[in-house]
Enzyme design. Sequence first.
Site, PDB file in Angstrom:
ATOM      1  N   ASP A 142      36.097  36.338  31.304  1.00 40.36           N
ATOM      2  CA  ASP A 142      35.116  35.406  31.857  1.00 40.36           C
ATOM      3  C   ASP A 142      35.367  33.921  31.614  1.00 40.36           C
TER       4      ASP A 142
ATOM      5  N   CYS B 266      34.800  47.421  52.861  1.00 40.53           N
ATOM      6  CA  CYS B 266      33.434  47.057  53.256  1.00 40.53           C
ATOM      7  C   CYS B 266      33.185  47.445  54.717  1.00 40.53           C
TER       8      CYS B 266
ATOM      9  N   CYS C  46      29.940  46.839  57.199  1.00 40.82           N
ATOM     10  CA  CYS C  46      28.698  46.641  56.419  1.00 40.82           C
ATOM     11  C   CYS C  46      28.528  45.165  56.055  1.00 40.82           C
TER      12      CYS C  46
ATOM     13  N   CYS D 264      20.441  38.320  50.103  1.00 37.09           N
ATOM     14  CA  CYS D 264      20.407  37.179  49.179  1.00 37.09           C
ATOM     15  C   CYS D 264      19.166  36.324  49.449  1.00 37.09           C
TER      16      CYS D 264
ATOM     17  N   CYS E 258      23.122  29.942  44.589  1.00 35.55           N
ATOM     18  CA  CYS E 258      22.999  31.272  43.953  1.00 35.55           C
ATOM     19  C   CYS E 258      22.042  31.189  42.755  1.00 35.55           C
TER      20      CYS E 258
ATOM     21  N   CYS F  33      22.325  41.006  45.652  1.00 36.42           N
ATOM     22  CA  CYS F  33      23.438  41.328  46.555  1.00 36.42           C
ATOM     23  C   CYS F  33      24.207  42.542  46.048  1.00 36.42           C
TER      24      CYS F  33
ATOM     25  N   CYS G 111      24.407  47.232  47.735  1.00 34.77           N
ATOM     26  CA  CYS G 111      25.716  47.718  48.179  1.00 34.77           C
ATOM     27  C   CYS G 111      25.733  49.258  48.212  1.00 34.77           C
TER      28      CYS G 111
HETATM   29  C1  B12 Z   1      31.959  30.921  38.205  1.00 34.20           C
HETATM   30  C2  B12 Z   1      31.449  32.331  38.133  1.00 34.20           C
HETATM   31  C3  B12 Z   1      30.184  32.592  38.670  1.00 34.20           C
HETATM   32  C4  B12 Z   1      29.442  31.573  39.529  1.00 34.20           C
HETATM   33  C5  B12 Z   1      30.103  31.557  40.937  1.00 34.20           C
HETATM   34  C6  B12 Z   1      30.248  32.957  41.535  1.00 34.20           C
HETATM   35  C7  B12 Z   1      31.363  33.118  42.527  1.00 34.20           C
HETATM   36  N1  B12 Z   1      31.182  34.040  43.444  1.00 34.20           N
HETATM   37  O1  B12 Z   1      32.358  32.427  42.435  1.00 34.20           O
HETATM   38  C8  B12 Z   1      27.977  32.112  39.487  1.00 34.20           C
HETATM   39  C9  B12 Z   1      27.256  31.455  38.326  1.00 34.20           C
HETATM   40  C10 B12 Z   1      27.175  31.912  40.754  1.00 34.20           C
HETATM   41  C11 B12 Z   1      28.248  33.584  39.141  1.00 34.20           C
HETATM   42  C12 B12 Z   1      27.351  34.600  39.445  1.00 34.20           C
HETATM   43  C13 B12 Z   1      27.576  35.933  39.138  1.00 34.20           C
HETATM   44  N2  B12 Z   1      28.583  36.430  38.378  1.00 34.20           N
HETATM   45 CO1  B12 Z   1      30.114  35.361  37.790  1.00 34.20          CO
HETATM   46  N3  B12 Z   1      31.752  34.545  37.307  1.00 34.20           N
HETATM   47  C14 B12 Z   1      32.209  33.357  37.534  1.00 34.20           C
HETATM   48  C15 B12 Z   1      33.656  33.232  37.017  1.00 34.20           C
HETATM   49  C16 B12 Z   1      33.628  32.504  35.656  1.00 34.20           C
HETATM   50  C17 B12 Z   1      34.631  32.535  37.998  1.00 34.20           C
HETATM   51  C18 B12 Z   1      34.502  33.005  39.454  1.00 34.20           C
HETATM   52  C19 B12 Z   1      35.340  32.180  40.400  1.00 34.20           C
HETATM   53  O2  B12 Z   1      36.496  31.933  40.136  1.00 34.20           O
HETATM   54  N4  B12 Z   1      34.767  31.720  41.484  1.00 34.20           N
HETATM   55  C20 B12 Z   1      35.466  30.932  42.450  1.00 34.20           C
HETATM   56  C21 B12 Z   1      35.303  31.489  43.849  1.00 34.20           C
HETATM   57  C22 B12 Z   1      36.073  30.672  44.873  1.00 34.20           C
HETATM   58  O3  B12 Z   1      35.825  32.752  43.815  1.00 34.20           O
HETATM   59  P1  B12 Z   1      35.191  33.902  44.697  1.00 34.20           P
HETATM   60  O4  B12 Z   1      33.810  33.570  45.076  1.00 34.20           O
HETATM   61  O5  B12 Z   1      35.434  35.157  43.922  1.00 34.20           O
HETATM   62  O6  B12 Z   1      36.084  33.778  45.982  1.00 34.20           O
HETATM   63  C23 B12 Z   1      37.295  34.466  46.097  1.00 34.20           C
HETATM   64  C24 B12 Z   1      37.227  35.497  47.200  1.00 34.20           C
HETATM   65  O7  B12 Z   1      36.066  35.356  47.952  1.00 34.20           O
HETATM   66  C25 B12 Z   1      38.525  35.266  47.930  1.00 34.20           C
HETATM   67  N5  B12 Z   1      38.429  35.332  49.369  1.00 34.20           N
HETATM   68  C26 B12 Z   1      38.177  34.361  50.228  1.00 34.20           C
HETATM   69  N6  B12 Z   1      38.244  34.824  51.482  1.00 34.20           N
HETATM   70  C27 B12 Z   1      38.545  36.136  51.410  1.00 34.20           C
HETATM   71  C28 B12 Z   1      38.743  37.089  52.379  1.00 34.20           C
HETATM   72  C29 B12 Z   1      39.023  38.400  51.999  1.00 34.20           C
HETATM   73  C30 B12 Z   1      39.238  39.431  53.058  1.00 34.20           C
HETATM   74  C31 B12 Z   1      39.131  38.749  50.623  1.00 34.20           C
HETATM   75  C32 B12 Z   1      39.442  40.154  50.191  1.00 34.20           C
HETATM   76  C33 B12 Z   1      38.927  37.754  49.645  1.00 34.20           C
HETATM   77  C34 B12 Z   1      38.651  36.464  50.059  1.00 34.20           C
HETATM   78  O8  B12 Z   1      39.066  34.014  47.590  1.00 34.20           O
HETATM   79  C35 B12 Z   1      38.354  33.443  46.526  1.00 34.20           C
HETATM   80  C36 B12 Z   1      39.318  33.059  45.408  1.00 34.20           C
HETATM   81  O9  B12 Z   1      39.789  34.188  44.724  1.00 34.20           O
HETATM   82  C37 B12 Z   1      34.054  34.746  36.880  1.00 34.20           C
HETATM   83  C38 B12 Z   1      35.048  35.055  35.753  1.00 34.20           C
HETATM   84  C39 B12 Z   1      36.439  34.597  36.123  1.00 34.20           C
HETATM   85  N7  B12 Z   1      37.051  33.786  35.299  1.00 34.20           N
HETATM   86  O10 B12 Z   1      36.949  34.969  37.182  1.00 34.20           O
HETATM   87  C40 B12 Z   1      32.679  35.446  36.659  1.00 34.20           C
HETATM   88  C41 B12 Z   1      32.484  36.823  37.300  1.00 34.20           C
HETATM   89  C42 B12 Z   1      33.038  36.751  38.685  1.00 34.20           C
HETATM   90  N8  B12 Z   1      31.036  36.963  37.369  1.00 34.20           N
HETATM   91  C43 B12 Z   1      30.605  38.156  37.227  1.00 34.20           C
HETATM   92  C44 B12 Z   1      29.256  38.570  37.397  1.00 34.20           C
HETATM   93  C45 B12 Z   1      28.880  39.949  36.864  1.00 34.20           C
HETATM   94  C46 B12 Z   1      28.329  37.735  38.042  1.00 34.20           C
HETATM   95  C47 B12 Z   1      26.902  38.105  38.529  1.00 34.20           C
HETATM   96  C48 B12 Z   1      26.781  39.512  39.071  1.00 34.20           C
HETATM   97  C49 B12 Z   1      25.918  37.889  37.343  1.00 34.20           C
HETATM   98  C50 B12 Z   1      24.446  38.075  37.688  1.00 34.20           C
HETATM   99  N9  B12 Z   1      23.957  39.298  37.828  1.00 34.20           N
HETATM  100  O11 B12 Z   1      23.703  37.110  37.791  1.00 34.20           O
HETATM  101  C51 B12 Z   1      26.658  37.030  39.619  1.00 34.20           C
HETATM  102  C52 B12 Z   1      27.125  37.504  41.011  1.00 34.20           C
HETATM  103  C53 B12 Z   1      26.968  36.457  42.097  1.00 34.20           C
HETATM  104  C54 B12 Z   1      27.988  36.636  43.216  1.00 34.20           C
HETATM  105  N10 B12 Z   1      27.561  37.155  44.344  1.00 34.20           N
HETATM  106  O12 B12 Z   1      29.166  36.318  43.002  1.00 34.20           O
HETATM  107  C55 B12 Z   1      31.750  39.134  36.951  1.00 34.20           C
HETATM  108  C56 B12 Z   1      32.016  39.941  38.224  1.00 34.20           C
HETATM  109  C57 B12 Z   1      32.437  41.382  37.986  1.00 34.20           C
HETATM  110  C58 B12 Z   1      32.703  42.052  39.308  1.00 34.20           C
HETATM  111  N11 B12 Z   1      32.516  43.370  39.334  1.00 34.20           N
HETATM  112  O13 B12 Z   1      33.084  41.442  40.279  1.00 34.20           O
HETATM  113  C59 B12 Z   1      32.921  38.124  36.537  1.00 34.20           C
HETATM  114  C60 B12 Z   1      34.314  38.582  36.953  1.00 34.20           C
HETATM  115  C61 B12 Z   1      32.840  37.973  35.008  1.00 34.20           C
HETATM  116  C62 B12 Z   1      33.440  39.157  34.259  1.00 34.20           C
HETATM  117  N12 B12 Z   1      34.454  38.923  33.448  1.00 34.20           N
HETATM  118  O14 B12 Z   1      33.024  40.278  34.404  1.00 34.20           O
HETATM  119  N13 B12 Z   1      29.466  33.749  38.561  1.00 34.20           N
HETATM  120  S1  SF4 Z   2      23.317  36.962  42.854  1.00 32.00           S
HETATM  121 FE1  SF4 Z   2      23.772  37.480  44.999  1.00 32.00          FE
HETATM  122  S2  SF4 Z   2      21.747  37.829  45.970  1.00 32.00           S
HETATM  123 FE2  SF4 Z   2      21.357  36.771  44.046  1.00 32.00          FE
HETATM  124  S3  SF4 Z   2      21.241  34.587  44.669  1.00 32.00           S
HETATM  125 FE3  SF4 Z   2      23.403  34.991  43.979  1.00 32.00          FE
HETATM  126  S4  SF4 Z   2      24.488  35.528  45.876  1.00 32.00           S
HETATM  127 FE4  SF4 Z   2      22.277  35.655  46.326  1.00 32.00          FE
END
Ligand code: B12
Ligand code: SF4
Length: 339
Positions: free
Chosen positions: A126, A180, A183, A190, A206, A236, A240
């Site tokens: 993380d 996916c 779906c 959200c 978020c 979200c 799923c």
């Molecule tokens: C910053 C962060 C957050 C931020 C931003 C979330 C986000 N989506 O980026 C906030 C605070 C909002 C957050 C929330 C949550 N988080 Co968080 N977070 C992180 C952290 C530290 C970095 C994530 C990151 O790099 N984001 C940057 C963006 C750009 O990345 P991305 O959204 O994943 O986008 C990628 C893809 O979408 C992809 N992409 C783009 N286009 C396409 C197209 C296709 C076809 C595909 C396949 C991919 C793809 O490219 C992007 C770059 O890789 C990670 C740990 C880590 N170091 O990785 C934990 C992590 C992702 N979080 C985690 C969790 C559990 C959560 C929450 C569920 C917690 C909660 N219940 O409140 C929520 C879920 C919200 C959500 N829908 O994502 C877990 C996820 C585990 C899992 N099974 O995925 C992690 C991995 C921590 C861990 N070690 O377990 N988080």
């Molecule tokens: S965790 Fe998922 S459903 Fe909840 S606010 Fe963030 S993106 Fe929306």
Amino acid sequence: MEITAAIKAEAARLGFSLCGITSALPPPHHRHYTQWLAEGQAGEMLYLQRQEPKRGDLSQVLPNARSVVCVALNYSPDEGRGAATVPIARYARFDDYHEILWARLESLLEFIHTLEPKANGKVYCDTGPITERDLAMRAGLGWIGKHTNLISRDLGNWFFLGEILLDIPLPLDTPETTHCGTCTRCLPACPTGAITAPYQLDARRCISYLTIELKGSIPEELRPLIGARIYGCDDCLAVCPWNKFAVRTTDPALSPRADLTAPDLLELLALDDEAFREKFKNSPIKRTKRRGLLRNVCVALGNLGDPSALPALEYAAESDPEPLVREHAAWAVSRITAK
Ligand code: B12
Ligand code: SF4
């Protein structure tokens, strides 16, 4: 036994449900990460900006990085079909997962040293400059869903990720592909419209960001959409359909605390600094500090609209030592009295 089979067997013994190995090449979607940052979608999470060069080049994290062992820890409290909206996100209802994963990853690294004494390794969960989901997908653990979380065929959505970066080459697992299909249930689920398109999350909207990572005032237009959530959000993830494959965790380190399943909001509003520290000592909730959590509690009380909360909120609006809490308490009072 072949080295990867031995590592996987040890990971399973340590309680990890999944383990896969990928190369230390740049994460496949790094370009999207850079673009996401450039668009300001990370909000105030400045550490994500600072990590950008290392995330794109893992040899800056560990010299001569060659492979990454990726693991998943299942934290599902039930078969995955529990009610979506809860005040505290599922992951935050038990002890801090960072500490749990970290200790087990260190043990796994020690085990790898018994097989390869010269290997150098670095453990992550993380907090470090690693794009965990992208690497885990390439290691075959699951795929990035449209809500941007990793989904597994075996565990659904409820699991944490961790990694060990190594400077030795290892046989690699086959990357997972996306499943996916058509779906899109997570997008309309959200409450704040944070999933702006498939695979695109605007963190600034978020609830997880607004209630945990944001340190200051929550934008007023978003407060009503937060509902009764006070720490994180699972909506979200909960919708799923792959959660039908989730299995209840039997890990003794992951038993939810009863007082965090249905927390008494007025009791939380009455916590002083010392009581806050005591209550949340080993909990991830300590991250927001007292002022952040009480800010969220005020928003939830305002949204719940129960007039019996007014005396406590009026007191907080007048007398809380933190201006942030006073401001959100005053907002809650006006929201309740306007109804
Ligand atoms: C910053 C962060 C957050 C931020 C931003 C979330 C986000 N989506 O980026 C906030 C605070 C909002 C957050 C929330 C949550 N988080 Co968080 N977070 C992180 C952290 C530290 C970095 C994530 C990151 O790099 N984001 C940057 C963006 C750009 O990345 P991305 O959204 O994943 O986008 C990628 C893809 O979408 C992809 N992409 C783009 N286009 C396409 C197209 C296709 C076809 C595909 C396949 C991919 C793809 O490219 C992007 C770059 O890789 C990670 C740990 C880590 N170091 O990785 C934990 C992590 C992702 N979080 C985690 C969790 C559990 C959560 C929450 C569920 C917690 C909660 N219940 O409140 C929520 C879920 C919200 C959500 N829908 O994502 C877990 C996820 C585990 C899992 N099974 O995925 C992690 C991995 C921590 C861990 N070690 O377990 N988080
Ligand atoms: S965790 Fe998922 S459903 Fe909840 S606010 Fe963030 S993106 Fe929306």
